[in-house]
Design an enzyme around this catalytic site. Structure first.
Site, PDB file in Angstrom:
ATOM      1  N   ASN A 211       0.866  -1.192   0.000  1.00  0.00           N
ATOM      2  CA  ASN A 211       0.000   0.000   0.000  1.00  0.00           C
ATOM      3  C   ASN A 211       0.898   1.236   0.000  1.00  0.00           C
ATOM      4  O   ASN A 211       2.113   1.126   0.172  1.00  0.00           O
ATOM      5  CB  ASN A 211      -0.926  -0.038   1.229  1.00  0.00           C
ATOM      6  CG  ASN A 211      -0.116  -0.062   2.506  1.00  0.00           C
ATOM      7  OD1 ASN A 211       0.570   0.904   2.827  1.00  0.00           O
ATOM      8  ND2 ASN A 211      -0.151  -1.172   3.231  1.00  0.00           N
ATOM      9  N   ASP A 280      -3.596  -6.849   5.163  1.00  0.00           N
ATOM     10  CA  ASP A 280      -4.479  -7.806   5.833  1.00  0.00           C
ATOM     11  C   ASP A 280      -4.320  -9.214   5.255  1.00  0.00           C
ATOM     12  O   ASP A 280      -4.562 -10.200   5.924  1.00  0.00           O
ATOM     13  CB  ASP A 280      -5.941  -7.372   5.687  1.00  0.00           C
ATOM     14  CG  ASP A 280      -6.238  -6.145   6.539  1.00  0.00           C
ATOM     15  OD1 ASP A 280      -5.638  -6.041   7.619  1.00  0.00           O
ATOM     16  OD2 ASP A 280      -7.036  -5.293   6.111  1.00  0.00           O
ATOM     17  N   LYS A 290      10.332 -16.256 -10.595  1.00  0.00           N
ATOM     18  CA  LYS A 290       9.400 -15.240 -11.097  1.00  0.00           C
ATOM     19  C   LYS A 290       8.256 -15.918 -11.860  1.00  0.00           C
ATOM     20  O   LYS A 290       8.508 -16.808 -12.692  1.00  0.00           O
ATOM     21  CB  LYS A 290      10.179 -14.304 -12.029  1.00  0.00           C
ATOM     22  CG  LYS A 290       9.369 -13.154 -12.538  1.00  0.00           C
ATOM     23  CD  LYS A 290      10.227 -12.288 -13.464  1.00  0.00           C
ATOM     24  CE  LYS A 290       9.340 -11.291 -14.183  1.00  0.00           C
ATOM     25  NZ  LYS A 290      10.001 -10.674 -15.306  1.00  0.00           N
ATOM     26  N   PHE A 324      -4.537   2.656  15.004  1.00  0.00           N
ATOM     27  CA  PHE A 324      -4.893   3.602  13.950  1.00  0.00           C
ATOM     28  C   PHE A 324      -5.995   2.965  13.114  1.00  0.00           C
ATOM     29  O   PHE A 324      -6.023   1.741  12.954  1.00  0.00           O
ATOM     30  CB  PHE A 324      -3.685   3.883  13.039  1.00  0.00           C
ATOM     31  CG  PHE A 324      -2.941   5.143  13.396  1.00  0.00           C
ATOM     32  CD1 PHE A 324      -2.158   5.192  14.531  1.00  0.00           C
ATOM     33  CD2 PHE A 324      -3.018   6.277  12.585  1.00  0.00           C
ATOM     34  CE1 PHE A 324      -1.467   6.342  14.863  1.00  0.00           C
ATOM     35  CE2 PHE A 324      -2.332   7.432  12.905  1.00  0.00           C
ATOM     36  CZ  PHE A 324      -1.555   7.475  14.047  1.00  0.00           C
ATOM     37  N   LYS A 338     -13.216  -0.749  15.735  1.00  0.00           N
ATOM     38  CA  LYS A 338     -11.847  -1.290  15.828  1.00  0.00           C
ATOM     39  C   LYS A 338     -11.299  -1.146  17.237  1.00  0.00           C
ATOM     40  O   LYS A 338     -10.606  -2.035  17.745  1.00  0.00           O
ATOM     41  CB  LYS A 338     -10.931  -0.576  14.831  1.00  0.00           C
ATOM     42  CG  LYS A 338     -11.055  -1.146  13.431  1.00  0.00           C
ATOM     43  CD  LYS A 338     -10.114  -0.532  12.438  1.00  0.00           C
ATOM     44  CE  LYS A 338     -10.430  -1.122  11.059  1.00  0.00           C
ATOM     45  NZ  LYS A 338      -9.947  -0.352   9.954  1.00  0.00           N
TER      46      LYS A 338
HETATM   47  O1  PMT Z   1       2.761   6.197   6.435  1.00  0.00           O
HETATM   48  P1  PMT Z   1       2.070   7.449   5.932  1.00  0.00           P
HETATM   49  O2  PMT Z   1       2.240   7.657   4.461  1.00  0.00           O
HETATM   50  O3  PMT Z   1       2.432   8.651   6.758  1.00  0.00           O
HETATM   51  O4  PMT Z   1       0.495   7.222   6.121  1.00  0.00           O
HETATM   52  C1  PMT Z   1      -0.047   7.172   7.401  1.00  0.00           C
HETATM   53  C2  PMT Z   1      -1.138   6.104   7.538  1.00  0.00           C
HETATM   54  C3  PMT Z   1      -2.327   6.476   6.668  1.00  0.00           C
HETATM   55  C4  PMT Z   1      -0.595   4.731   7.101  1.00  0.00           C
HETATM   56  C5  PMT Z   1      -1.517   6.045   9.067  1.00  0.00           C
HETATM   57  O5  PMT Z   1      -1.997   7.300   9.451  1.00  0.00           O
HETATM   58  C6  PMT Z   1      -2.560   4.980   9.333  1.00  0.00           C
HETATM   59  O6  PMT Z   1      -3.750   5.174   9.200  1.00  0.00           O
HETATM   60  N1  PMT Z   1      -2.071   3.775   9.754  1.00  0.00           N
HETATM   61  C7  PMT Z   1      -2.936   2.574   9.955  1.00  0.00           C
HETATM   62  C8  PMT Z   1      -3.161   1.907   8.624  1.00  0.00           C
HETATM   63  C9  PMT Z   1      -4.000   0.629   8.738  1.00  0.00           C
HETATM   64  O7  PMT Z   1      -3.530  -0.430   8.456  1.00  0.00           O
HETATM   65  O8  PMT Z   1      -5.217   0.831   9.210  1.00  0.00           O
HETATM   66  P2  PMT Z   1      -6.337  -0.343   9.375  1.00  0.00           P
HETATM   67  O9  PMT Z   1      -7.577   0.383   9.690  1.00  0.00           O
HETATM   68  O10 PMT Z   1      -6.320  -1.243   8.193  1.00  0.00           O
HETATM   69  O11 PMT Z   1      -5.835  -1.162  10.613  1.00  0.00           O
HETATM   70  C10 PMT Z   1      -6.266  -0.880  11.952  1.00  0.00           C
HETATM   71  C11 PMT Z   1      -5.127  -1.058  12.913  1.00  0.00           C
HETATM   72  O12 PMT Z   1      -4.742  -2.422  12.950  1.00  0.00           O
HETATM   73  C12 PMT Z   1      -3.865  -0.270  12.607  1.00  0.00           C
HETATM   74  O13 PMT Z   1      -3.344   0.205  13.824  1.00  0.00           O
HETATM   75  C13 PMT Z   1      -2.940  -1.301  11.977  1.00  0.00           C
HETATM   76  O14 PMT Z   1      -1.578  -1.000  12.229  1.00  0.00           O
HETATM   77  C14 PMT Z   1      -3.383  -2.584  12.696  1.00  0.00           C
HETATM   78  N2  PMT Z   1      -3.219  -3.809  11.902  1.00  0.00           N
HETATM   79  C15 PMT Z   1      -3.905  -4.005  10.762  1.00  0.00           C
HETATM   80  C16 PMT Z   1      -3.781  -5.204  10.080  1.00  0.00           C
HETATM   81  C17 PMT Z   1      -2.908  -6.202  10.591  1.00  0.00           C
HETATM   82  N3  PMT Z   1      -2.742  -7.344   9.961  1.00  0.00           N
HETATM   83  N4  PMT Z   1      -2.237  -5.958  11.720  1.00  0.00           N
HETATM   84  C18 PMT Z   1      -2.373  -4.797  12.393  1.00  0.00           C
HETATM   85  O15 PMT Z   1      -1.745  -4.590  13.424  1.00  0.00           O
END
Ligand code: PMT
Length: 401
Positions: A211, A280, A290, A324, A338
C-alpha cells in the site's frame, strides 16, 4: 503553582538580524517569568543591539568572544552544561546553515554543539531568503534532529516587503517555550513502541502486495516521543525516511516479520502505537521463481496475515495501546468498532481516500477517540509532526487519569 519558567536557566542566542531588538523584549519577558537568562551573541548581532543592553536586562555577563573569559573555564562547555533550554532568536540564515552542518566558528555555534538539552530556533529573515530551498533544507535537517522550530510570522518585513519571515512576538515565543518545557521529559522513563510504514507480501521474488504508506506518520510519532524523553523503538516497514534521531529502528518487510519484531520487543513497553499500514492478506504461497506471463488469466489465493494490533490487545497487560484506523468512509463508526474489537486504549482515525492527508502526505487530518471517557477530538488538517504532538498530548492526559 510551579510555573515552567520559574528558576529555569535559559540560554538565549541572538544572531545578526534586525529582529535582534525584539530579543531585548524577550529577555525582559523571561525575567518577569522568574527565569534566569544568559545571552550569547554573534558579532553581527552586536551591530544591531549592544551587549550592554542584554547585560543590564539579564543581570548576567553576555557571552560573545571565544577568546575571553576565565581561562580556567571553557565557556561554551560550562554555560551549555548549566542551561535547561537553548533558544536562538532571531536565527539568521547564516547561523541556521552553520548549526545544521555542525560548523562552529563562534561562541554561539560552539554552544549549540555542546548543548544537550531542548533547543528552540526562531528563524527570522526576508521571505525570499526564508523560502530559499537551501534554507528550507537546513531547517529540515534541524527538524529531523528534534530541534523545535517556531515558524516566523507573516507581515511587513524590515525591507518593506510583505511576506513570511518576521520573528514572532516575544510573548508568543515565551508561550511556546513554556509549552516546550512542560512537554520535555514528560515521557522520560517511559518505553514507547511505534510501528510505521507499509508491509510487503511477496508472491514471487519480484512482486508483492502493499500500500502507499510512506512511514511519515509513524516516524513523526517517533520524533515526538523522543522529544518528550521517551525511549523509543520504531518498527518500520520499507520506508525512504531517515532514522528519527534518538530512536532504535528495527526494519521489517512483511506483516509476519513486523509481528515477530513487535512480539520480540513488547516486553517492558509502556505505550505501543500501531501506525503501520499492515497488509491484511498475503499470497498463500510465494513462488521461488518469477511467475511467467504464459496464461490469459491468473488468480492467486490469499490468506490472512497476523493481526498485530489484535494480538497486543489480547495480552491486556497494562500496556497503553493506540490503534490507527485508515478508512474510506464512516470514520467514527469504524474507529469505535476497531477500538473495542482490538481492545485499544485510544484510537486515531484518518480518511485515506481524500485530500485530508493520509498516505504519503506531509499533512494529516486526524480524529482521536478515547476508550476511557469516549471523548472524540476532530482535529483540522495539520503536519504529521503536529498531529503526532496532539496524539501524545492526549496519551499523556489519559495516562495521568
Ligand atoms: O505512512 P504514511 O504515508 O504517513 O500514512 C499514514 C497512515 C495512513 C498509514 C496512518 O496514518 C494509518 O492510518 N495507519 C494505519 C493503517 C491501517 O492499516 O489501518 P487499518 O484500519 O487497516 O488497521 C487498523 C489497525 O490495525 C492499525 O493500527 C494497523 O496498524 C493494525 N493492523 C492491521 C492489520 C494487521 N494485519 N495488523 C495490524 O496490526
Amino acid at each position: 503553582m510551579n510555573l515552567p519558567l520559574t528558576k529555569k536557566n535559559i540560554l538565549l542566542g541572538v544572531t545578526g538580524g534586525i529582529a535582534a531588538y525584539k530579543s531585548a523584549e524577550l529577555v525582559r519577558g523571561l525575567i518577569k517569568k522568574n527565569a534566569v537568562v544568559r545571552v550569547a551573541m554573534t558579532e553581527s548581532a552586536a551591530r544591531f543591539v549592544t551587549p550592554l543592553t542584554f547585560e543590564v536586562l539579564s543581570q548576567n555577563r553576555v557571552y560573545m568572544d571565544m577568546w575571553e573569559g576565565d581561562p580556567k573555564e571553557i565557556d561554551h562547555v560550562t554555560v551549555a552544561g548549566e542551561s535547561d533550554v537553548f533558544i536562538i532568536a532571531p536565527a539568521t540564515a547564516n547561523t541556521i546553515g552553520k548549526i545544521s552542518h555542525g560548523l562552529a566558528d563562534n561562541l554561539l555555534t560552539n554552544l549549540f554543539l555542546a548543548f544537550k538539552g531542548p533547543v528552540m530556533i526562531c528563524p527570522s529573515m526576508n521571505s525570499n531568503m526564508y523560502l530559499n530551498p537551501a534554507v528550507q533544507e537546513n531547517l529540515q535537517i534541524l527538524r529531523e534532529r528534534n530541534t523545535h522550530l517556531m515558524e516566523p510570522d507573516f507581515g511587513e518585513l524590515a525591507c518593506g516587503d510583505e511576506g513570511i519571515g518576521r520573528m514572532p512576538d516575544p510573548d508568543n515565543i515565551i508561550q511556546a517555550l513554556e509549552c516546550l518545557l512542560k512537554k520535555t521529559g514528560e515521557l522520560s522513563g517511559k518505553k514507547v513502541m511505534i510501528t510505521a510504514g507499509p508491509t510487503r507480501e511477496f508472491s514471487d521474488p519480484v512482486r508483492f502486495l502493499s500500500n502507499p504508506s510512506s512511514g511519515k506518520m509513524g516516524y513523526a510519532l517517533a520524533e515526538a516521543a523522543v522529544a518528550r524523553g521517551a525511549e523509543v523503538t520504531l518498527i518500520s516497514g520499507p520506508s525512504q525516511l531517515p532514522k528519527p534521531a534518538g530512536s532504535q529502528v528495527i526494519h521489517t518487510v512483511s506483516a509476519d516479520e513486523m509481528n515477530h519484531a513487535v512480539i520480540d520487543h513488547i516486553e517492558g513497553m509502556d505505550i505501543a502505537i500501531m501506525a503501520a499500514a499492515v497488509s491484511d492478506y498475503k499470497p498463500a504461497s510465494c513462488q521461488h521463481e518469477k511467475i511467467k506471463k504464459n496464461r490469459e488469466k491468473l488468480s492467486m489465493d490469499l490468506e490472512l496475515t497476523p493481526d498485530i494490533l489484535d494480538g497486543l490487545g489480547k495480552r491486556n497487560n497494562g500496556l497503553f495501546l493506540v490503534g490507527f484506523a485508515a478508512e474510506t468512509g464512516d470514520l467514527i463508526e469504524n474507529m469505535k468498532d476497531k477500538m473495542l474489537r482490538k481492545n485499544c486504549s485510544l484510537m486515531v482515525g484518518n480518511l485515506v481516500n481524500s485530500s485530508h492527508g493520509g498516505f504519503g502526505s506531509d499533512n494529516n487530518e486526524i480524529v482521536i477517540m478515547g476508550r476511557g471517557n469516549g471523548q472524540v477530538d476532530k482535529l483540522p488538517r495539520m503536519t504529521k509532526r503536529q498531529a503526532a504532538e496532539k496524539i501524545f498530548d492526549r496519551i499523556v492526559e489519559e495516562i495521568k487519569q
